[in-house]
Design a protein around this motif. Structure first.
Motif, short mmCIF file in Angstrom:
data_model
loop_
_atom_site.label_atom_id
_atom_site.label_comp_id
_atom_site.label_asym_id
_atom_site.label_seq_id
_atom_site.Cartn_x
_atom_site.Cartn_y
_atom_site.Cartn_z
N VAL A 41 4.76 -0.47 -9.42
CA VAL A 41 4.96 -1.08 -8.09
C VAL A 41 5.62 -2.44 -8.24
CG1 VAL A 41 3.76 -2.14 -6.13
CG2 VAL A 41 3.13 0.14 -6.88
N ASN A 42 5.10 -3.26 -9.13
CA ASN A 42 5.67 -4.60 -9.30
C ASN A 42 7.11 -4.54 -9.82
OD1 ASN A 42 3.47 -6.03 -8.30
ND2 ASN A 42 2.42 -5.93 -10.25
N PHE B 149 13.83 -6.64 -4.50
CA PHE B 149 14.24 -8.01 -4.18
C PHE B 149 15.60 -8.35 -4.79
CE2 PHE B 149 9.46 -8.96 -3.89
CZ PHE B 149 9.44 -8.64 -2.54
N ARG B 150 15.85 -7.82 -5.97
CA ARG B 150 17.14 -8.07 -6.63
C ARG B 150 18.29 -7.43 -5.84
NH1 ARG B 150 17.14 -4.93 -11.62
NH2 ARG B 150 17.95 -3.36 -10.23
N ASP B 151 18.03 -6.24 -5.27
CA ASP B 151 19.09 -5.47 -4.62
C ASP B 151 18.99 -5.44 -3.09
OD1 ASP B 151 20.00 -4.85 -7.16
OD2 ASP B 151 18.91 -2.94 -7.24
N ILE B 152 18.19 -6.31 -2.50
CA ILE B 152 17.94 -6.28 -1.06
C ILE B 152 19.23 -6.39 -0.24
CG2 ILE B 152 17.51 -8.76 -0.74
CD1 ILE B 152 15.39 -6.05 0.90
N ARG B 153 20.21 -7.05 -0.77
CA ARG B 153 21.47 -7.22 -0.04
C ARG B 153 22.23 -5.89 0.11
NH1 ARG B 153 20.29 -12.09 -0.27
NH2 ARG B 153 20.99 -13.98 -1.13
N ARG B 154 21.88 -4.91 -0.69
CA ARG B 154 22.53 -3.59 -0.60
C ARG B 154 21.99 -2.77 0.56
NH1 ARG B 154 22.73 -1.40 -6.82
NH2 ARG B 154 23.92 -3.14 -7.65
N LEU C 279 12.81 2.12 0.17
CA LEU C 279 11.72 1.66 -0.68
C LEU C 279 11.13 2.82 -1.48
CD1 LEU C 279 9.64 -0.48 -1.62
CD2 LEU C 279 8.31 0.07 0.42
N LYS C 280 10.91 3.96 -0.83
CA LYS C 280 10.38 5.14 -1.52
C LYS C 280 11.30 5.54 -2.66
CE LYS C 280 9.01 9.94 -0.81
NZ LYS C 280 8.88 11.03 0.19
N SER C 281 12.58 5.57 -2.40
CA SER C 281 13.55 5.93 -3.44
C SER C 281 13.48 4.97 -4.62
CB SER C 281 14.95 5.94 -2.83
OG SER C 281 15.91 6.21 -3.82
N ILE C 282 13.38 3.69 -4.34
CA ILE C 282 13.29 2.68 -5.41
C ILE C 282 12.02 2.90 -6.22
CG2 ILE C 282 12.90 0.22 -5.87
CD1 ILE C 282 14.86 -0.35 -3.55
N MET C 283 10.89 3.15 -5.56
CA MET C 283 9.63 3.34 -6.27
C MET C 283 9.66 4.61 -7.12
SD MET C 283 7.83 0.73 -5.83
CE MET C 283 8.21 -0.71 -4.86
N ILE C 284 10.22 5.69 -6.59
CA ILE C 284 10.31 6.93 -7.36
C ILE C 284 11.19 6.73 -8.59
CG2 ILE C 284 11.26 9.28 -7.36
CD1 ILE C 284 10.31 9.45 -4.40
N HIS C 285 12.33 6.10 -8.40
CA HIS C 285 13.23 5.88 -9.54
C HIS C 285 12.64 4.90 -10.55
CE1 HIS C 285 16.11 7.88 -6.86
NE2 HIS C 285 16.58 8.34 -8.00
N SER D 44 0.83 -1.21 0.00
CA SER D 44 0.00 0.00 0.00
C SER D 44 0.86 1.26 0.00
CB SER D 44 -0.93 0.03 1.21
OG SER D 44 -1.86 -1.02 1.12
N TYR D 45 1.92 1.24 0.78
CA TYR D 45 2.84 2.38 0.83
C TYR D 45 3.46 2.61 -0.55
CZ TYR D 45 6.93 5.15 2.11
OH TYR D 45 7.91 6.12 2.17
N ALA D 46 3.93 1.55 -1.17
CA ALA D 46 4.55 1.66 -2.49
C ALA D 46 3.53 2.12 -3.53
CB ALA D 46 5.16 0.32 -2.91
#
Length: 178
Positions: free
Chosen positions: A35-36, A43-48, A64-70, A15-17
Motif C-alpha cells: 500500500v505504501n 503521488f509521483r504520477d498524480i499529474r498523469r 488507484l486500484k490499477s496502481i495497487m494491483i500493479h 482502507s480501499y487500497a
C-alpha cells in the motif's frame, strides 16, 4: 502535490487500497508495504491522472486500484517469485466456471483469509483472474510466465481452496470451487 493534499488523499483511500493489497499479500505487514509503495507511485504520477475524462470519483478509484494491483505484482516479482519456483509446465489445468457458486455467500474476510493461505504464485494468479478480471494472457505478460502456467496456477489455487474449505467443514463451498 502539496503534503496536506497527499495526507487527505491517503487518509480517504487508505482502507480501499489496503483491501486490494490484502488479497495479494501473505500477511498484513506485507500488504501495508505494498500500500505504501503504491501511494508513493500514485503521488509521483498524480499529474498523469486526467479527471476530465470520466466521473472523478469512480475513475480515480479505478486508477488507484490499477496502481495497487500493479504494485502488488511488482512486489511479487521482486520478493516472492524466485522463492517459489514450481514445475508449472508439467501441471494439468482446467478452465474456470463462470456460474455463481456458494462461495459468493462467504464473507469477504473469510475468503481473503483463505486466499492468503495460498502460495504466492497461486494467490497472485487467483486474484488477478478471479477477483480483478485479468485474462490469462495479461497475467502471463505481467508475471513473466506462460499462459499455460497461469491456467495451471489458477487450477491449483482452486484445488487448494477446495481443500482449505473441506478442512474447515464448509463442504458445500468446497464443491463449488471447481
Amino acid at each position: 502535490m502539496e503534503r496536506r493534499s497527499q495526507q487527505q488523499l491517503y487518509t480517504r483511500y487508505y482502507s480501499y487500497a489496503l483491501s486490494i493489497c490484502l488479497r495479494y499479500a501473505r500477511h498484513r505487514e506485507e500488504a501495508l508495504e505494498v500500500v505504501n509503495d503504491g501511494f508513493m507511485k500514485l503521488f509521483r504520477d498524480i499529474r498523469r491522472f486526467d479527471p476530465t475524462r470520466y466521473e472523478l470519483q469512480s475513475s480515480f478509484q479505478g486508477w488507484l486500484k490499477s496502481i495497487m494491483i500493479h504494485t502488488a505484482i511488482d512486489y511479487y516479482r521482486a520478493h516472492v517469485k524466485h522463492q517459489q519456483q514450481l514445475a508449472l509446465e508439467e501441471a494439468a489445468f482446467t478452465y474456470p466456471d463462470a456460474a455463481p457458486t456458494p462461495l459468493d455467500a462467504l464473507a469477504y474476510e473469510d475468503l481473503t483469509a483463505l486466499i492468503q493461505r495460498l502460495s504466492p504464485a497461486y494467490r497472485t494468479v487467483f486474484n488477478l483472474y478471479v477477483l480483478d478480471g485479468f485474462t490469462h494472457e495479461e497475467i502471463a505478460r505481467q508475471l513473466g510466465i506462460s499462459v499455460g502456467a497461469s491456467k495451471s496456477n489458477l487450477s491449483k489455487a482452486r484445488g487448494h481452496l477446495r481443500e482449505f474449505l473441506q478442512r474447515t467443514n464448509q463442504y458445500a463451498h468446497a464443491e463449488s470451487i471447481g
